[in-house]
Scaffold this motif. Structure first.
Motif, PDB file in Angstrom:
ATOM      1  N   THR B 179       0.827  -1.199   0.000  1.00 47.87           N
ATOM      2  CA  THR B 179       0.000   0.000   0.000  1.00 47.87           C
ATOM      3  C   THR B 179       0.868   1.258   0.000  1.00 47.87           C
ATOM      4  O   THR B 179       1.940   1.297   0.614  1.00 47.87           O
ATOM      5  CB  THR B 179      -1.040  -0.016   1.155  1.00 47.87           C
ATOM      6  OG1 THR B 179      -1.683   1.244   1.229  1.00 47.87           O
ATOM      7  CG2 THR B 179      -0.406  -0.332   2.479  1.00 47.87           C
ATOM      8  N   ALA B 180       0.400   2.243  -0.756  1.00 44.80           N
ATOM      9  CA  ALA B 180       1.149   3.489  -0.916  1.00 44.80           C
ATOM     10  C   ALA B 180       0.137   4.613  -1.081  1.00 44.80           C
ATOM     11  O   ALA B 180      -0.992   4.382  -1.523  1.00 44.80           O
ATOM     12  CB  ALA B 180       2.051   3.404  -2.145  1.00 44.80           C
ATOM     13  N   PRO B 181       0.549   5.831  -0.713  1.00 43.94           N
ATOM     14  CA  PRO B 181      -0.365   6.958  -0.909  1.00 43.94           C
ATOM     15  C   PRO B 181      -0.516   7.296  -2.389  1.00 43.94           C
ATOM     16  O   PRO B 181       0.406   7.070  -3.185  1.00 43.94           O
ATOM     17  CB  PRO B 181       0.325   8.100  -0.158  1.00 43.94           C
ATOM     18  CG  PRO B 181       1.745   7.695   0.011  1.00 43.94           C
ATOM     19  CD  PRO B 181       1.814   6.215  -0.074  1.00 43.94           C
ATOM     20  N   VAL B 188       2.288   4.956  -7.340  1.00 40.01           N
ATOM     21  CA  VAL B 188       1.377   3.808  -7.425  1.00 40.01           C
ATOM     22  C   VAL B 188       1.485   3.173  -8.823  1.00 40.01           C
ATOM     23  O   VAL B 188       1.505   1.945  -8.956  1.00 40.01           O
ATOM     24  CB  VAL B 188      -0.069   4.232  -7.085  1.00 40.01           C
ATOM     25  CG1 VAL B 188      -1.065   3.143  -7.468  1.00 40.01           C
ATOM     26  CG2 VAL B 188      -0.180   4.559  -5.591  1.00 40.01           C
ATOM     27  N   ALA B 206      -4.206   1.483  -2.723  1.00 40.03           N
ATOM     28  CA  ALA B 206      -3.733   2.848  -2.552  1.00 40.03           C
ATOM     29  C   ALA B 206      -4.481   3.502  -1.398  1.00 40.03           C
ATOM     30  O   ALA B 206      -5.531   3.018  -0.967  1.00 40.03           O
ATOM     31  CB  ALA B 206      -3.925   3.640  -3.836  1.00 40.03           C
ATOM     32  N   ALA B 207      -3.914   4.589  -0.877  1.00 44.91           N
ATOM     33  CA  ALA B 207      -4.536   5.301   0.242  1.00 44.91           C
ATOM     34  C   ALA B 207      -4.494   6.795  -0.030  1.00 44.91           C
ATOM     35  O   ALA B 207      -3.507   7.313  -0.576  1.00 44.91           O
ATOM     36  CB  ALA B 207      -3.816   4.971   1.548  1.00 44.91           C
ATOM     37  N   GLU B 208      -5.542   7.454   0.381  1.00 44.57           N
ATOM     38  CA  GLU B 208      -5.760   8.842  -0.033  1.00 44.57           C
ATOM     39  C   GLU B 208      -6.479   9.607   1.084  1.00 44.57           C
ATOM     40  O   GLU B 208      -7.278   9.029   1.814  1.00 44.57           O
ATOM     41  CB  GLU B 208      -6.651   8.773  -1.281  1.00 44.57           C
ATOM     42  CG  GLU B 208      -6.846  10.031  -2.030  1.00 44.57           C
ATOM     43  CD  GLU B 208      -7.614   9.775  -3.333  1.00 44.57           C
ATOM     44  OE1 GLU B 208      -7.121  10.226  -4.371  1.00 44.57           O
ATOM     45  OE2 GLU B 208      -8.689   9.125  -3.302  1.00 44.57           O
ATOM     46  N   SER B 283       2.829  10.616   3.869  1.00 46.45           N
ATOM     47  CA  SER B 283       3.342   9.267   4.115  1.00 46.45           C
ATOM     48  C   SER B 283       2.552   8.524   5.172  1.00 46.45           C
ATOM     49  O   SER B 283       2.665   7.303   5.295  1.00 46.45           O
ATOM     50  CB  SER B 283       4.799   9.350   4.596  1.00 46.45           C
ATOM     51  OG  SER B 283       5.593   9.986   3.632  1.00 46.45           O
ATOM     52  N   PRO B 286      -1.291   5.753   4.324  1.00 42.99           N
ATOM     53  CA  PRO B 286      -1.493   4.295   4.321  1.00 42.99           C
ATOM     54  C   PRO B 286      -1.687   3.713   5.724  1.00 42.99           C
ATOM     55  O   PRO B 286      -2.607   2.910   5.925  1.00 42.99           O
ATOM     56  CB  PRO B 286      -0.206   3.759   3.665  1.00 42.99           C
ATOM     57  CG  PRO B 286       0.223   4.864   2.753  1.00 42.99           C
ATOM     58  CD  PRO B 286      -0.090   6.118   3.521  1.00 42.99           C
ATOM     59  N   ALA B 289      -5.080   4.444   6.920  1.00 46.81           N
ATOM     60  CA  ALA B 289      -6.086   3.602   6.251  1.00 46.81           C
ATOM     61  C   ALA B 289      -6.071   2.180   6.817  1.00 46.81           C
ATOM     62  O   ALA B 289      -7.123   1.546   6.949  1.00 46.81           O
ATOM     63  CB  ALA B 289      -5.832   3.584   4.746  1.00 46.81           C
ATOM     64  N   ILE B 290      -4.902   1.684   7.148  1.00 47.35           N
ATOM     65  CA  ILE B 290      -4.800   0.337   7.735  1.00 47.35           C
ATOM     66  C   ILE B 290      -5.493   0.310   9.093  1.00 47.35           C
ATOM     67  O   ILE B 290      -6.268  -0.599   9.401  1.00 47.35           O
ATOM     68  CB  ILE B 290      -3.318  -0.088   7.861  1.00 47.35           C
ATOM     69  CG1 ILE B 290      -2.719  -0.329   6.472  1.00 47.35           C
ATOM     70  CG2 ILE B 290      -3.181  -1.344   8.732  1.00 47.35           C
ATOM     71  CD1 ILE B 290      -1.208  -0.542   6.463  1.00 47.35           C
ATOM     72  N   VAL B 304       4.397  -1.163   3.218  1.00 46.45           N
ATOM     73  CA  VAL B 304       3.917   0.226   3.207  1.00 46.45           C
ATOM     74  C   VAL B 304       5.064   1.122   2.764  1.00 46.45           C
ATOM     75  O   VAL B 304       6.149   1.075   3.362  1.00 46.45           O
ATOM     76  CB  VAL B 304       3.433   0.666   4.607  1.00 46.45           C
ATOM     77  CG1 VAL B 304       3.194   2.171   4.655  1.00 46.45           C
ATOM     78  CG2 VAL B 304       2.176  -0.089   5.006  1.00 46.45           C
TER      79      VAL B 304
END
Lengths: 325, 325
Positions: B179-181, B188, B206-208, B283, B286, B289-290, B304
């Motif tokens: 997972t990455a922003p 990504v 992905a995380a936002e 940074s 993610p 989000a987890i 991550v």
């Protein structure tokens, strides 16, 4: 009259390393091209801020706690400390499953108390002075039979801290100088113990706040000089030398350099900015001393022990005014 | 009308990695027992905050700059960015010894400008809007013949960012999720490029920021949705997807999770406190989000990417109020 315990031997460090290996991190070495350019030295930072509990103190505390017989351990351990040794002893006791008591001044910072409580240790509060602290400590010992583990004037603790320098010279070859902050002298004594046996060619230079320069004055005077309540932001470095650590310092430390409060804060910020790691003020003192004494370090391969990373993120020194004493 | 460039191929990533190797760090993986307990996952943090220039962006910028012919490079490079790509392109150009120009809004934060200047690049200021920025950029290109390197909608840049995921899966075996922003989607997309070839069994999430959830809405809608000036503390994630990155995202990203501003700040502080490293707000998305979606990650081995560590140490988000937009 305090009794002077016997100093640890080199074999005690080797045994300590085996004993604590399952409970500590072999912390990494980081380097910074920027700081190398700035200082003219090649610096290898041993990152004990990444250590269990956020400081090198886990090494000594684990060695003391895991070295106890089952019968002795069952009575628990006790110390007085308002700093990283408190959390480290609580961590070690929790790992071994034995009770820990920490005598702390009632005005100790809440984050430090929380760290101790998080590891399941009991806090006994006392008035913030040495006499009360020792009386309270002795009383709890009488009640519980707990083993007292001094933050640094303890052969088991010094043997544990000594494992840090052993890893450092394994991880960074050809060091010419190793420098570490000095307060009570436990880490520096351990460094002396290891390097005098494994790498006697390496010069050991300690670093200290100018506002708490009792170790530097002790080295010049040839005897322990203790200050009463020095005021410095490097709160881990306010403690005086004791007989056990003084023995190592006078035998093996070639110099103790000092840094002003402003130099310490600037060096701390520089490490945060450039290396992207959190260190506490005490850990910045060696870099501050290197920057202030370029002729001593330029062109040399230098090991620097970053001792810890426990800071109050709500009170960063460059955002507050004056000295946090 | 923007032209859609051809996407990079897997071989471009391999070539990029060879090309940039002398100019970037193979950054370490760090883990945290505390964060593993908290999330129920086993998390491997790829520390691009330790990368040259303090962010993964050095990978893409170096690939673009060192891939130019000598003749093309001699005219220099140019970009528009107020973030980490600006510093990264300046770094890459300085390493190659060619001029760099960065078009920045005149209200860009001073520390970001200083980073660009420190690498010897020229800053051309413009009004803070897209039209002016592109016009100024085009004018400088006409004058100088400089090569334009877009922050993410550029096959060379994506191939460079793709090298990060390759290192990650080499350093942490058996990952089940990476997972990455996601902002513009360069990192990504690179992650998709690498993992779809080398480890297609790994799920890419992905995380936002919820306040800048244009990529999540794009994925649901099946087409690019761009927001105008979203307000989030994660300042690296305000940019919209572009055709090149959208192609990778729609083909390979299984989900885009979002986090609130408070969740982002809390996750950022948690990483600082527990891992003793500096990361920037983007940074932290993610991990936020987890933590907000434990069922998605619990029991899994999760990579991550900590994308960067460039923060203003005088303005930490937990010490200020409201959103810094």
């Amino acid at each position: 009259m305090e009794e002077t315990p016997a100093p640890p031997a080199f074999a005690d460090m080797v045994e300590a390393h085996e004993r604590i290996r399952p409970h500590i991190h072999r912390t990494p070495i980081l380097t910074s091209a920027y700081l190398n350019r700035l200082t003219g030295a090649e610096i290898f930072f041993k990152c004990e801020n990444f250590q269990k509990g956020g400081a090198f103190k886990a090494r000594g505390a684990c060695n003391a706690v895991f070295g106890l017989s089952d019968a002795a351990a069952a009575n628990g351990v006790i110390t007085h400390s308002s700093g990283n040794h408190a959390g480290a002893l609580a961590y070690a006791a929790e790992r071994r499953g034995v009770p820990a008591t920490v005598v702390m001044p009632r005005n100790a910072p809440e984050p430090k108390k929380a760290a101790v409580r998080d590891y399941g240790a009991r806090i006994v509060e006392c008035e913030p002075n040495a006499t009360t602290r020792e009386a309270v400590c002795a009383e709890v010992q009488r009640e519980t039979g707990a083993e007292f583990v001094h933050p640094y004037n303890d052969a088991r603790v010094i043997a544990g801290q000594a494992t840090c320098a052993r890893e450092l010279i394994e991880q960074a070859e050809g060091l010419e100088i190793v420098t570490a902050p000095i307060g009570g002298g436990g880490l520096v004594s351990g460094t002396c113990l290891t390097l005098s046996a494994l790498a006697p060619e390496v010069e050991i230079i300690a670093a200290e706040p100018k506002n708490a320069d009792d170790a530097a004055r002790s080295l010049r005077a040839g005897q322990i000089i203790a200050d009463d309540a020095p005021r410095t932001i490097a709160d881990g470095l306010k403690t005086p030398l004791k007989p056990l650590t003084w023995g190592f310092v006078k035998a093996h430390v070639s110099d103790i350099l000092t840094a002003t409060e402003d130099e310490i804060v600037a060096a701390m910020r520089l490490i945060w900015m450039r290396m992207k790691i959190l260190i506490e003020p005490s850990s910045a003192v060696p870099l501050a001393a290197i920057i202030a004494n370029p002729d001593r370090f330029s062109g040399k391969r230098v090991g620097v022990i970053l001792t810890g990373g426990n800071v109050d993120l709500d009170r960063l020194p460059w955002l507050t005014t004056g000295v946090d004493a």
